[in-house]
Write an enzyme that holds these catalytic residues in place. Structure first.
Site, PDB file in Angstrom:
ATOM      1  CG  HIS A 184      -2.004  -1.155   1.173  1.00 36.77           C
ATOM      2  ND1 HIS A 184      -1.633  -2.267   1.820  1.00 36.77           N
ATOM      3  CD2 HIS A 184      -2.838  -1.432   0.541  1.00 36.77           C
ATOM      4  CE1 HIS A 184      -2.751  -3.309   1.690  1.00 36.77           C
ATOM      5  NE2 HIS A 184      -3.635  -2.623   0.704  1.00 36.77           N
ATOM      6  N   GLY A 185       2.197   1.128  -0.305  1.00 37.81           N
ATOM      7  CA  GLY A 185       3.151   2.235  -0.390  1.00 37.81           C
ATOM      8  C   GLY A 185       3.421   2.931   1.008  1.00 37.81           C
TER       9      GLY A 185
END
Length: 177
Positions: free
Chosen positions: A142-143
């Site tokens: 999800h970064g």
């Protein structure tokens, strides 16, 4: 006289019966309690030792502790100064590098390799892996981006990578757990 003998005999029988029940109760309780203690394989997994002698400055390795990845990183002086230069007010989960490392061993950062968002394994410990824009770790799920002190700097993760209990048993071995 017969009454006194009967009372004494009855008292003896009561004491003997209560004593026998107590011994039987202990005989039942001890095995029940001992079967709830951890087995040998669980106790063996409760800690792990990592040889850090071959980890060069700027390099990190992955180890396993309680069936989860652990990152052991040898920070360079540049990475240490970058981490110390970050104002705590800009951090979502404010912690100094000194709070995340052992005194006298500030170059050794040991964290759980599990993103605090949804439990993915971040990149950055392996050679050539993406370390994200802050030079620490990057979670590809999800970064979430972590800095060189494994503190959350960007993305959905709410907290820094967890620092497990650890101690240095020698200059080249660290015991985690």
């Amino acid at each position: 006289m017969a009454e006194e003998d009967g009372v004494r005999r009855r008292d003896f029988i009561n004491i003997a019966a209560v004593s026998a029940a107590g011994v039987a109760g202990v005989g039942v309780v001890i095995p029940m309690v001992s079967q709830m203690s951890a087995s040998a394989d669980v106790l063996a997994a409760s800690s792990t030792e990592v040889d850090i002698s071959n980890i060069d400055p700027g390099q990190a390795i992955k180890a396993v502790f309680r069936k989860q990845p652990v990152f052991v990183r040898n920070l360079t002086p540049k990475e240490i100064s970058e981490a110390n230069a970050v104002p705590l007010s800009s951090l979502r989960d404010p912690q100094t590098l000194a709070e995340r490392t052992k005194e006298g061993k500030e170059n050794w950062l040991i964290t759980m390799g599990v993103c605090t968002h949804l439990g993915c394994v971040p990149l950055g410990a392996g050679e050539g892996e993406n370390r994200g824009e802050f030079g620490g770790y990057f979670c590809p799920c999800h970064g979430s981006a972590y800095d060189t002190a494994a503190r959350i700097r960007k993305g959905p993760a709410p907290k820094n990578l967890e620092v497990p209990e650890y101690e240095f048993t020698s200059d080249t071995v660290v015991k985690i757990g």
